[in-house]
Scaffold this active site. Structure first.
Site, PDB file in Angstrom:
ATOM      1  N   TRP A 230       0.819  -1.216   0.000  1.00 37.66           N
ATOM      2  CA  TRP A 230       0.000   0.000   0.000  1.00 37.66           C
ATOM      3  C   TRP A 230       0.847   1.259   0.000  1.00 37.66           C
ATOM      4  CZ3 TRP A 230      -4.421  -0.359  -1.993  1.00 37.66           C
ATOM      5  CH2 TRP A 230      -5.251  -1.466  -1.767  1.00 37.66           C
TER       6      TRP A 230
ATOM      7  N   LYS B  85     -12.105  -1.512   6.918  1.00 41.60           N
ATOM      8  CA  LYS B  85     -11.302  -2.437   7.703  1.00 41.60           C
ATOM      9  C   LYS B  85     -11.741  -2.402   9.172  1.00 41.60           C
ATOM     10  CE  LYS B  85      -8.914  -2.688   3.827  1.00 41.60           C
ATOM     11  NZ  LYS B  85      -7.879  -1.858   3.285  1.00 41.60           N
TER      12      LYS B  85
ATOM     13  N   ASP C 249      -1.256   6.583   6.475  1.00 44.34           N
ATOM     14  CA  ASP C 249      -2.366   5.772   5.969  1.00 44.34           C
ATOM     15  C   ASP C 249      -2.670   4.715   7.025  1.00 44.34           C
ATOM     16  OD1 ASP C 249      -4.093   4.014   4.780  1.00 44.34           O
ATOM     17  OD2 ASP C 249      -2.790   3.540   3.057  1.00 44.34           O
TER      18      ASP C 249
HETATM   19  C1  LIG Z   1      -7.407  -1.269   1.989  1.00 48.01           C
HETATM   20  C2  LIG Z   1      -6.310  -0.287   2.033  1.00 48.01           C
HETATM   21  C3  LIG Z   1      -6.215   0.775   1.109  1.00 48.01           C
HETATM   22  C4  LIG Z   1      -7.141   0.938  -0.076  1.00 48.01           C
HETATM   23  O1  LIG Z   1      -8.405   1.212   0.287  1.00 48.01           O
HETATM   24  P1  LIG Z   1      -9.554   1.442  -0.812  1.00 48.01           P
HETATM   25  O2  LIG Z   1     -10.666   1.921   0.039  1.00 48.01           O
HETATM   26  O3  LIG Z   1      -9.818   0.152  -1.499  1.00 48.01           O
HETATM   27  O4  LIG Z   1      -9.082   2.485  -1.746  1.00 48.01           O
HETATM   28  C5  LIG Z   1      -5.183   1.672   1.260  1.00 48.01           C
HETATM   29  N1  LIG Z   1      -4.286   1.553   2.246  1.00 48.01           N
HETATM   30  C6  LIG Z   1      -4.336   0.551   3.147  1.00 48.01           C
HETATM   31  C7  LIG Z   1      -3.307   0.465   4.222  1.00 48.01           C
HETATM   32  C8  LIG Z   1      -5.351  -0.401   3.057  1.00 48.01           C
HETATM   33  O5  LIG Z   1      -5.402  -1.401   3.962  1.00 48.01           O
END
Ligand SMILES: *Cc1c(COP(=O)(O)O)cnc(C)c1O
Length: 366
Positions: free
Chosen positions: A102, A198, A174
């Site tokens: 990511w 999540k 993030d």
């Molecule tokens: C799932 C995830 C994303 C992407 O999320 P989307 O909502 O599908 O764009 C980005 N960063 C991390 C750390 C993630 O776990």
């Protein structure tokens, strides 16, 4: 049919109590005779709910008053674009720490909007174990517009617990797969973002927590071409309702925040998360049938990848697990093997059921 435990990395399982409450009020919310998703986001009853959800999140994370909390669209990836558009002026560059899938994707997207300095901190040792450069050894640029990193790499199962000291350079994180899983000091960050699916609620909602001084005046410090719906300043000025927000996801996130507060908040859930992760890692480590190659101190407590030493048993493992109600254990296609995502909503009983199954499977197939 056995009780089902869903180990999906996202969209992930939601707390059973939250789902039951949402079901109960699905077609008649607060005696309106309507579903919450049928109401105007500007109606007073909806606004009251939305304001309460924000207040609960502020409470849970101890977010200081000089931070805005934005409820946005576009997921984690939307922020891969929004962050540089809002925070990276012409002529400056930003540091991107890369330790997994990511953070790498975030850096690649950011390159569309400016000068990006990629810093790879992942180290693979001769014995195959994966480690990271310690946060105080990161070669950061003194004059970067910001430093971006991903404290929990969802695909790779790598977590960075120490918060880097960036010497005044704004720190952007993030936290899509780690937000609300353990206590953090928000004041150490300039901006935190997280896709909801999540640890917060359903997909379609992204939380942005941003220090006010980064927004600037008027349209803010954002690049000229920033779409209005991605402009933090515009969003903040309109209480996240510049355009129609994802109203149902916002409502469900609010229910999750209430659920978490009733459980005793982030501190209480962090203890459960620690116990869940220990249980699973111990099961992996004490057997040579299962493996995880991440160095101890960088192991994720939310996403736990593991491999069967004999990979020819993978399909058998997955189909028998599914028969036991243990869903979505297949590893990410980039990594292979298995992955158990054990976010806040996963009860310890689910992890216990998984380790019981793993031990039984090992005994029967060895
Ligand atoms: C799932 C995830 C994303 C992407 O999320 P989307 O909502 O599908 O764009 C980005 N960063 C991390 C750390 C993630 O776990």
């Amino acid at each position: 049919m056995p009780e089902v435990f869903n180990f999906c990395a996202g969209p992930a399982m939601l707390p059973a109590a939250v789902m039951a409450k949402a079901q109960k009020e699905f077609i008649n919310w607060n005696n309106t005779g309507c579903s919450v998703m049928e109401l105007s986001h500007r109606s007073s009853i909806y606004m009251a709910m939305a304001t309460q959800a924000e207040a609960d999140l502020r409470d849970l994370m101890a977010i200081p008053d000089n931070y805005k909390v934005l409820f946005c669209h576009g997921g984690g990836r939307g922020q891969f674009s929004a962050v540089p558009l809002n925070l990276l002026p012409q002529g400056k560059s930003a540091d991107y720490i890369v330790n997994g899938s990511w953070s790498k994707a975030a850096a690649i997207e950011a390159k569309n909007f400016g000068d990006i300095n990629v810093i790879n901190i992942r180290e693979t040792h001769d014995n195959g174990r994966v480690s990271l450069t310690a946060v105080d050894k990161w070669p950061l640029s003194a004059d970067a517009a910001y430093v971006h990193y991903c404290p929990n790499e969802t695909v790779d199962g790598i977590e960075i617990n120490d918060i880097p000291d960036t010497n005044g350079v704004p720190l952007v994180a993030d936290m899509s797969s780690t937000i609300l899983s353990h206590e953090i000091d928000v004041t150490k960050f300039a901006l935190i973002y997280a896709g909801a699916q999540k640890n917060i609620g359903p997909s379609g909602l992204t939380i942005v927590i941003v220090r006010e001084d980064l927004l600037g005046e008027g349209k803010g410090n954002a690049q000229q071409a920033t779409p209005c719906i991605m402009n933090y300043q515009t969003s903040a000025n309109n209480n996240s309702m510049y355009n129609t927000p994802p109203t149902y996801a916002w409502y469900l996130a609010g229910l999750v925040f209430q659920w978490l507060k009733e459980l005793g908040g982030v501190k209480a859930i962090a203890k459960v998360n620690q116990a869940k992760a220990e249980l699973l890692y111990q099961t992996i480590d004490k057997s040579d049938f299962y493996q995880n190659n991440i160095e101890q101190q960088y192991r994720s407590k939310m996403n736990i990848p593991f491999w069967l030493t004999d990979e020819s048993l993978n399909e058998q493992f997955l189909s028998q697990a599914e028969q036991q109600g243990l869903m979505a254990l297949e590893g990410h296609r980039a990594v292979g093997g298995m992955r158990a995502s054990i976010y806040n909503a996963m009860p310890i009983e689910g992890v216990q059921a998984l380790v019981d199954f793993m031990q039984k499977f090992e005994q029967e197939t060895k």
